[in-house]
Every structure is written in structure tokens, then in C-alpha cells.
Enzyme design. Structure first.
Site, PDB file in Angstrom:
ATOM      1  N   GLU A 293       0.712  -1.299  -0.043  1.00 51.90           N
ATOM      2  CA  GLU A 293       0.247  -0.064  -0.089  1.00 51.90           C
ATOM      3  C   GLU A 293       0.741   1.331  -0.200  1.00 51.90           C
ATOM      4  O   GLU A 293       0.315   2.220   0.660  1.00 51.90           O
ATOM      5  CB  GLU A 293      -1.100  -0.147   1.385  1.00 51.90           C
ATOM      6  CG  GLU A 293      -0.119   0.125   2.524  1.00 51.90           C
ATOM      7  CD  GLU A 293      -0.015  -1.234   3.275  1.00 51.90           C
ATOM      8  OE1 GLU A 293       0.182  -1.157   4.373  1.00 51.90           O
ATOM      9  OE2 GLU A 293      -0.131  -2.206   2.333  1.00 51.90           O
ATOM     10  N   ASN A 294       2.037   1.243  -0.548  1.00 52.17           N
ATOM     11  CA  ASN A 294       2.826   2.539  -0.724  1.00 52.17           C
ATOM     12  C   ASN A 294       1.726   3.694  -1.188  1.00 52.17           C
ATOM     13  O   ASN A 294       1.133   3.441  -2.278  1.00 52.17           O
ATOM     14  CB  ASN A 294       3.949   2.636  -1.706  1.00 52.17           C
ATOM     15  CG  ASN A 294       4.428   1.108  -1.625  1.00 52.17           C
ATOM     16  OD1 ASN A 294       5.265   1.001  -0.896  1.00 52.17           O
ATOM     17  ND2 ASN A 294       4.470   0.369  -2.723  1.00 52.17           N
TER      18      ASN A 294
ATOM     19  N   GLU B 230      -6.002  -2.798  -0.689  1.00 51.73           N
ATOM     20  CA  GLU B 230      -4.767  -1.801  -0.522  1.00 51.73           C
ATOM     21  C   GLU B 230      -5.354  -0.404  -0.692  1.00 51.73           C
ATOM     22  O   GLU B 230      -4.678   0.452   0.062  1.00 51.73           O
ATOM     23  CB  GLU B 230      -3.831  -1.804  -1.901  1.00 51.73           C
ATOM     24  CG  GLU B 230      -3.423  -3.227  -1.971  1.00 51.73           C
ATOM     25  CD  GLU B 230      -2.644  -3.898  -0.541  1.00 51.73           C
ATOM     26  OE1 GLU B 230      -1.981  -2.858  -0.175  1.00 51.73           O
ATOM     27  OE2 GLU B 230      -2.718  -5.009  -0.325  1.00 51.73           O
TER      28      GLU B 230
END
Length: 801
Positions: A244-245, A277
Site C-alpha cells: 500500500e505505498n 490496498e
């Protein structure tokens, strides 16, 4: 005063090659510390100064710590020059693709940002990140934010990105390569689907799902997505399923791209993975746990809300059925052990973090959230969540603070119930005794080794009746509930527990089963399986229950049954009677389902797939019938490919046909299906070839865990896996330094491959054991004891309820 980092200004030079890099970093901080300690791994520190003054430092390469050994100003800018190497594993800054898909990518969760930048690599110290990279002009770069400036000079390119919001270091992202992209605009947000190379093999489903997910979360959380763009990046080599940047989400190809090779199972997984995400953009990124003890706060919530989201945007997927057989069942399989852990797990050392990315942090935590959601009601639950996010946005929080907000919004005793559940390991089995005017309930902790009395939990229960439902909170060991028209405890498996009924209930099961929902049936058959493994139910009684609960195919019960039959056969392969009866049952369900038609729902398709896949292993006659389709593997329906791949394994003596198809595959999901089949081909020379292909990376690193676990499931390969387990563990440690895969292999493998070799498996595990796999070892050896006991007692089990 505690340390506060305002900003990291990072300058990276990767111009010369994709093997090494040079770095400069400016860290703006405040808060006096007697001895300042940063995190820095696998890099050379060339200089360090604060406010233009050189400071003495010590770089402890064993602990990955950078100690500044002199008193420092209360606030200032730390300037560090350093150099490092691109990682050979799948963490830090690493090679994520080769050839036409050549790229570098980062994977920093949970504590690998320190491999690219010296930093304070802990979730509690948030900061703004300003990133500039120098690369060859032939390449592009992607980060969390859009590029604000790009300078070309000869064959070099310098790209500076916009500053990020305040965020934790593990959310920073950098990708470098030649990319192909397409964009969908949602509101003022650019959603960008990106792949390395020049072939973007996907329709618009990922983009549409992302846009619908953002819209859903903005509505329920009452907070807009705060970044101007969201990349969805397909990464060829990736340890995790996705990451999940913030603003630059990375995925395995098979978890993102939808094309002609995507089957129904995969499409559902892609939808929930994207939604998972994107949920993190709020839960985890905007508001972050203070320390990894509360990792469930990130993962459990993203898991639960992903199914909530997909159920809203794609109701035809009926994803709560997938939730039960993926998350709920995963949690049951881990929390039924003595060697489980509480949802809120204590984490002290970095190597401990990865071991709790498991069925408890994802599955049990999300099942608890679903139980509390049903307990307080949708509107009040989501109001509490929204208030929580608004209070702590761009900051950090602890788990109890979420429960406090939900309790305030609902007026119900949420904190008391939830804290009991997150601080204790295990779950109840609730016994039901039918009385003349109601039911008597009794709870104890369920364990596969044998139930344990005295460990109580407050359990919200929904009771299905002939007319409507009744809700109670069981907060004692025993409870009597007056009611009429009792049908079933735990309607729709809304609570996280098993239910055991008295003999009279099972005798009259056929009279009430028609009032069961699909999830009720799943709850019943899963409980029966767990009681069978525990030794409380005979094989005949188990088959009788599934024949009544699923006298015709119901989802997700059939998917559970096919998996459970496979496990039982692995434990007692000598019981031909059980195998014959199970195969007859599966064929009856297959015939009732018929062949696939264009109008059927995805869960029906997935049921048929699971039945065929199990029959392809257990029934050689059926396998021969469908194996002829292997010749045209890429022309058959994607949903049938795994069954055909498994079926063909009975009738080949080497791996050449599989290897030829892997070489021309255009989809990772097809490669995975071929690996499963390949690993079921008989012959030690074939198993050695698979090990060689993994070792020499003729298969992707990310496929190594698939190959090893599939070999464990091949009953003919178990002695080989026993003798070569040490190599497999060491390869996984090399490929996945910052992941739980090596421990996971032992968890799923030890109980099966050690059945006939208990002394040998314990000796081998003792040799390879270490802090990074300790939890997996404990679980694997406990499963070995349970399976051995079940096998020893199998013949003596007679009609137990």
C-alpha cells in the site's frame, strides 16, 4: 521531548547501473536526544554532519543501527552521504524484473526503508519525504507523488517529485524502468495502471475497481483521498501480494491485471486486493499504528473493509462467501493451535514483525471486526470509524482508540468486548443443548489438541429462528436462552466461533437445513471438519453431515469440502473407503452443477473448479478424461486450466510439457497453475529438476514458495521434501529475507511430510530453526502431533458426535 522528524530530503544517484547507488540525505529534526540512533542496513556511511559540523558515529552492521556518539543540537539538519547496493532479495530497493520487464522497485514494509536511506525506520516517526533521483535518460521513475521537475543532461535524467504528506518510512516508494501505462480520471485523481515493458495485458477492470473503491471509502469515511494520483503498478517479482505505498501501490501481476487468462477466482481476488490496498490509504497511511503490536489495526481493517467495499461495488460477486473460505477459515486454521498468538501480538525485534503477518492479523482480526460490525450496526460502526480517522489523520493511534470511537458512536460495550478478543488467543466452541422452551449454551476454548475450559470470551451471537433472528451477548461460561423455533446458532457465521450441537439436533438436521443460508451451511461443514481432526467426530459422521448440509452444491461450502477432503486424504491415504465415498460425493456434486454456462454466477464457477481440481488428484479415471485438454492448454477456459494441469501429472514421466508451456506463458496465473501440476508429476528426478529451476531462478523467486508447498502436497514427493527441506528453507530465506515464507513452508509442510518420519523431521527442523521461522516451526510441529494422533486413532473412531 520526543524526537520529531519534519522532513527527509533524499538525493539518489542510480545513473551508472542497476547494481549500486549513491545517496545524500538531509533530515530535518527537533527534540533533543542524548544519543541519536538511526536505522541503516547494508550501506556504507561516508560522512555525517549536523549543521555543517562533522559528528562521530558508529555503524553497527549486525543490528543495522547508526549511532551518533556525541551530544547533538536540540533541532537541526542531519546530512549524510552514503552508498549502497541494490538488494539480491525481494526487499529494500531490488531487481524486480529482467529483460523487457527490467525494473527496480522498492518493498519497505515492514522495516526495509533502511536499506535505501538512513532513517528512523519506525511507523511512529512520520515525516514529509522529498525525493530526487538521477537515472539513465532511457528510463522513467515512479514515486508516491507526481514528478514536479525533470532535467535532461546528455544521457542522464534527474527527476524531482512533489513532497509527500506526512507518512511513515515504510510507505515510501521508488520504481525505475521503462513503463507502459493507461489512466482513468476519478474526480481530480489520476488513477494510473502501469506495467514494466511495452505490453500492458489488462482490460480496464483494475482502473474501474480502484475508482469505485476510492468513491466508496470517501463516502463511508467522510474523508477525501488526499493525493493527486494513484499508481497501480504491476511488479514482475514481488514477495507480497500487494503493498500500500501511498499513491504508488504495487501488486503481483496476477493480483492486478485482468485479461483472457483471468479465471473467476482470480478476478474476485483482484477486486478484493485492490480494495484492500486502497483501504490502507486511510487505514494505515493516513492513520498509522504506533508500533507493530497493532499491525492488525492496519491489516484486519483493510481486509474487512475490502470485502465491505467489493460487496457494495460488485454485489454479483457475493464476496462474503469468499471472505469465509479465505479469511475466516484461515483464522480458524491458525487459532485452533496452542501456538497461536493474540491479535495484539507483542513485537520486540525486527525479525519478529514478519512472523505476525498471518491468519490472525488478517483473518481473525477481520472476523472480529465483522462480528463487532454486526453487533453495533453498520451506520454506528462506520460513524465511529470515521470519527477515529478524522481525529488521528496524519498521525498515529493505538487499537483501543478505534474501539473507543465505535463505542461512543454506538453506545454499546465495544471496548470491553473487543479488548478481550484482541488480547487473548483462541476462540470458543459453543455447545448447544436443546431444552423444552429454549436452548442452553456452554462455551470453552476450542483447540485441535482438545478443548480447554475456563478461558472465556464475551461473544455477540445472532441466533437464526424459524421467524427472524435473536441477538444475545454471551459473557459467561453457561447461558440459558428462552426462545421458540430455534434453527441455528451463529447466523451467517457472523461470530468467530464454532458450534457443537447435541445428538438430537444432528438426528433432526434434515428438518431444519432448508432454513440455513449458504454461510450457515459453511459454518456447519467447517465445524464438522474441525471436530473430525480433533477426534470428536468419525469419518462416517463427517460424510453424513456434508451430505445433508450440501445435498446439492452450495457455495462456499463445496470449496471448503474439497479442500478438507484433500487434507484428510493426505493424513490417512490408506483409508480407501473414505476416499471412494468422498470421490463419489464429489462426482455427484459435479454432475449436479453441469458444465459452465454464460449466465452462471462466479461462485458457481469457482465451486465447479474446486471439485474438478480435487478429482483431478484423487480420481485417475476422471483425470485421464480431462487430461487430453492439456494439449490445447491456452485455448481452454482459464477456469479449467488448474484441473487440467493437475490431471496431466498422472500421465507424464518428465516435466518437458510443463516447462514448454511455462516458457510461452503470458500470465503469472497460468504459470502458477502449471507449477502446481508439474509438482504432482511422480519421480525423484522431476523433484530434483524443480528444485534446480527454483535455485537457478528459471522460475521466478516469487514462485518458489508455490513449488515447495505443492511438492509437500504430492504424497509421492514427501520423502524427497523431507530430505531436502533444509535447502528449501534456506532458499526461501535468501529470496524472502523480510517475509514469513520460510516459516510458512514448515507450518504447512511439517505436519504432512513428517507423518511417517517424525524423528527425522524434528531433527531437520531443529537444524534450520531460528528467530525468523520460530513461530512457523511451532505451528508445524503442533500440526504434526495433531495429525499423528488423528491417524493413530482413525480406525477406532466410531460414530462420535
Amino acid at each position: 521531548m520526543s524526537l520529531l522528524v519534519e522532513k527527509y530530503t533524499i538525493q539518489l544517484d542510480l545513473f551508472e547501473n542497476f547494481e549500486t547507488f549513491k545517496g545524500k540525505i538531509f533530515i530535518e529534526y527537533s527534540g533533543k536526544n542524548e544519543e541519536l540512533i538511526l536505522d541503516a542496513k547494508d550501506m556504507v556511511i561516508e560522512s555525517l554532519n549536523i549543521e555543517n559540523k562533522q559528528y562521530k558515529f558508529h555503524h553497527d552492521r549486525n543490528r543495522w543501527k547508526l549511532h551518533i556518539e556525541e551530544p547533538i543540537p536540540e533541532s537541526g539538519i542531519i546530512f549524510i552521504e552514503y552508498r549502497g547496493r541494490v538488494s539480491e532479495g525481494l526487499q529494500g530497493l531490488y531487481h524486480a524484473g529482467f529483460g523487457e520487464e527490467d525494473m527496480l522497485s522498492t518493498q519497505f514494509a515492514s522495516n526495509s526503508a533502511r536499506e535505501m536511506i538512513p532513517c528512523f525506520d519506525t511507523p511512529a516517526i512520520k515525516a514529509v519525504f522529498s525525493l530526487t533521483v538521477k537515472i539513465n535518460s532511457a528510463f522513467e521513475a515512479i514515486s508516491n507523488m507526481p514528478a514536479k521537475n525533470e532535467k535532461l543532461s546528455g544521457n542522464t535524467k534527474e527527476i524531482t517529485f512533489d513532497d509527500t504528506p506526512r507518512m511513515s518510512s515504510y510507505l515510501l516508494y521508488l520504481g525505475i524502468g521503462k513503463f507502459t501505462s493507461k489512466t482513468l480520471k476519478y474526480r481530480n485523481v489520476d488513477i494510473i495502471l502501469t506495467v514494466p515493458g511495452n505490453a500492458l495485458k489488462s482490460n480496464d477492470f483494475p482502473l474501474e475497481t480502484a475508482a469505485k473503491s476510492i468513491e466508496f471509502y470517501e463516502k463511508v469515511f467522510e474523508i477525501e483521498y488526499p493525493l493527486p494520483k494513484m499508481h497501480l503498478i504491476s511488479v514482475p517479482e514481488f514477495a507480497a501480494g500487494a503493498m500500500e505505498n501511498w499513491g504508488a501501490i504495487t501488486f503481483r501481476e496476477e493480483g492486478l491485471l485482468v485479461n483472457e487468462s483471468t479465471d473467476a477466482e482470480r478476478k474476485t481476488w483482484i477486486a478484493t486486493t485492490i480494495a484492500h490496498e486502497i483501504a490502507h490509504m486511510w487505514f494505515g497511511n493516513l492513520v498509522t499504528m504506533k508500533w507493530w503490536d497493532d499491525i492488525w489495526l492496519n491489516e484486519s481493517f483493510a481486509t474487512f473493509t475490502s470485502f465491505l467495499c467489493v460487496d457494495s461495488i460488485y454485489p454479483e460477486m457475493d464476496v462474503w462467501k469468499s471472505f469465509y473460505r479465505k479469511e475466516y477459515e484461515w483464522a480458524l486454521s491458525e487459532d485452533c493451535l496452542m501456538n497461536s498468538h493474540p491479535i495484539e501480538a507483542k513485537v520486540k525485534e525486527p525479525e519478529e514483525i514478519e512472523q505476525i503477518f498471518d491468519g490472525i492479523s488478517y483473518g481473525k482480526g477481520s472476523a472480529l471486526l465483522r462480528m463487532m460490525y454486526n453487533f453495533v450496526g453498520k451506520e454506528k460502526f462506520l460513524k465511529g470509524v470515521s470519527d477515529y480517522l478524522k481525529e488521528f489523520k496524519y498521525g498515529n493511534a493505538e487499537g483501543y482508540q478505534l474501539w473507543e470511537h465505535i463505542e461512543k458512536a454506538s453506545g454499546k460495550p465495544v471496548v470491553k468486548i473487543a479488548l478481550e478478543w484482541i488480547k487473548k488467543q483462541g476462540f470458543p466452541v459453543i455447545s448447544v443443548e436443546q431444552k423444552e422452551n429454549g436452548i442452553k449454551l456452554r462455551q470453552e476454548r476450542f483447540l485441535l489438541k482438545g478443548n480447554m475450559k475456563g478461558e472465556l470470551l464475551p461473544v455477540p451471537i445472532i441466533i437464526r429462528k424459524e421467524k427472524g433472528e435473536e441477538r444475545v451477548l454471551m459473557d459467561s461460561e453457561e447461558m440459558i436462552i428462552p426462545l421458540e423455533g430455534f434453527v441455528k446458532l451463529n447466523a451467517d457465521a457472523s461470530g468467530f466461533f464454532l458450534t457443537s450441537y447435541d445428538d438430537s439436533y444432528y438426528r433432526n438436521l434434515e428438518s431444519v437445513i432448508s432454513r440455513y443460508s449458504d454461510l450457515d451451511r459453511s459454518d456447519l461443514v467447517k465445524s464438522a471438519y474441525m471436530f473430525l481432526i480433533q477426534g470428536k467426530l468419525s469419518a462416517d459422521d463427517y460424510l453424513n453431515i456434508i451430505n445433508i448440509a450440501c445435498d446439492k452444491p452450495f457455495s462456499p461450502s463445496m470449496n471448503l469440502i474439497t479442500t478438507d477432503i484433500g487434507t484428510i486424504n493426505s493424513i490417512v491415504p490408506e483409508d480407501e473407503k473414505f476416499k471412494v465415498n468422498a470421490v463419489k460425493y464429489l462426482h455427484r456434486m459435479r454432475i449436479l452443477l453441469g458444465e459452465k454456462n454464460a449466465e452462471e454466477d462466479m461462485n458457481t464457477t469457482m465451486m465447479r473448479n474446486s471439485i474438478k481440481e480435487r478429482l483431478a488428484i484423487l480420481d485417475e479415471t476422471f483425470a485421464k478424461e480431462i487430461s487430453v485438454k492439456f494439449e490445447h492448454f491456452y485455448k481452454i477456459e482459464p477456469d479449467e486450466r488448474l484441473a487440467v494441469s493437475l490431471a496431466k501429472s498422472h500421465f507424464v514421466s518428465d516435466l518437458s510439457l510443463y516447462i514448454d508451456l511455462i516458457k510461452i506463458a503470458t500470465s503469472d496465473s497460468d504459470i502458477t497453475k502449471l507449477i502446481y501440476g508439474m509438482c504432482h508429476v511422480k519421480g525423484e528426478e522431476n523433484y530434483r529438476e524443480i528444485f534446480r529451476m527454483v535455485r537457478e531462478q528459471e522460475l521466478k523467486k516469487q514462485e518458489s514458495i508455490t513449488a515447495y508447498t505443492a511438492l509437500c502436497m504430492n504424497e509421492h514427493a514427501r520423502t524427497f521434501m523431507l530430505n531436502n527441506l533444509e535447502e528449501a528453507v534456506n532458499v526461501l530465506r535468501k529470496f524472502f529475507e523480510a517475509s514469513p515464507y520460510a516459516g510458512y513452508l514448515i507450518t504447512v509442510g511439517a505436519g504432512i511430510i513428517g507423518l511417517d518420519h517424525e524423528e527425522e523431521i524434528r531433527r531437520i527442523i531443529s537444524k534450520v530453526n531460528g528467530p525468523d521461522i520460530e513461530n512457523g516451526v511451532k505451528k508445524g510441529l503442533e500440526y504434526l502431533e495433531i495429525y499423528q494422533k488423528m491417524r493413530d486413532n482413525w480406525a477406532s473412531l466410531k460414530n462420535k458426535k
